[in-house]
Scaffold this active site. Structure first.
Site: not given
Ligand code: IMP
Ligand code: MG
Length: 177
Positions: A101-106, A132, A153, A160, A166
């Site tokens: 769904d989303i890659v944040d920090s990765g 992001k 966010f 969620d 969701r």
């Molecule tokens: P990462 O390991 O930091 O890339 O985390 C990714 C995970 O954090 C995703 O699979 C989401 O479950 C959650 N996440 C990160 N940003 C958001 C957001 O803006 N809304 C909801 N879930 C998020």
């Molecule tokens: Mg996820």
């Protein structure tokens, strides 16, 4: 505007725009994997809606599977240990497309890539609905990317806030206050 657990969210990416982009990604996958039998591997829970729309728009035979990454406190260890559950397919020699769904920090994706690579697949690519860019700390390529967003966010379309939101058919962003 929508309220989830006392926080307000406003519409950000509409249903039509999402479906248009998801269909575009599906067609790319269809072309790139025409001669293959890819395994679409979705990371639960967030990617269930993306997986549904993406896979429905791919008109070649693909295999679909779902898995979950959990963190748990090891009985005799101090650190948090990540574990992958629900993956029953053999991935050796397969052409895998991870659906996220989303890659944040990765960090989650980097962990997953490392784990899957150790199982000797033929290839691994990533399909992520959102990225992001501002928060990304790891270095990997997302071949099938929906949208790049700033570090805000978001909820909806599988994503969620504390377990809720969701089900929403579009993506909302949190209202800053
Ligand atoms: P990462 O390991 O930091 O890339 O985390 C990714 C995970 O954090 C995703 O699979 C989401 O479950 C959650 N996440 C990160 N940003 C958001 C957001 O803006 N809304 C909801 N879930 C998020
Ligand atoms: Mg996820």
């Amino acid at each position: 505007m929508i309220k989830i657990k006392e926080r307000l969210f406003e519409p950000y990416i509409g249903e039509h725009e999402i479906l248009e982009r998801v269909t575009f990604l599906a067609k790319k996958i269809e072309n790139d994997y025409a001669a293959k039998e890819p395994l679409l591997l979705a990371v639960l829970n967030g990617s269930f809606m993306f997986m549904a729309d993406l896979s429905k728009a791919i008109n070649i035979a693909v295999e679909i599977s779902f898995m979950k990454i959990t963190s748990y406190q090891g009985l005799h260890s101090t650190g948090k240990v990540k574990e992958i559950i629900g993956m029953t397919e053999s991935v050796e020699g397969r052409d895998i497309i991870i659906v996220e769904d989303i890659v944040d920090s990765g960090k989650s994706m980097a962990y997953l890539l490392k784990m899957l690579q150790s199982l000797n697949p033929n290839s691994i690519e990533i399909a992520s609905l959102l990225l992001k860019t501002t928060a990304m700390e790891e270095n990997f390529n997302i071949k099938y990317l929906g949208f790049e967003i700033p570090d805000l966010f978001v909820v909806g379309y599988g994503l969620d806030f504390d377990g809720f939101g969701r089900n929403l058919n579009q993506i909302y962003r949190i209202l800053q206050n």
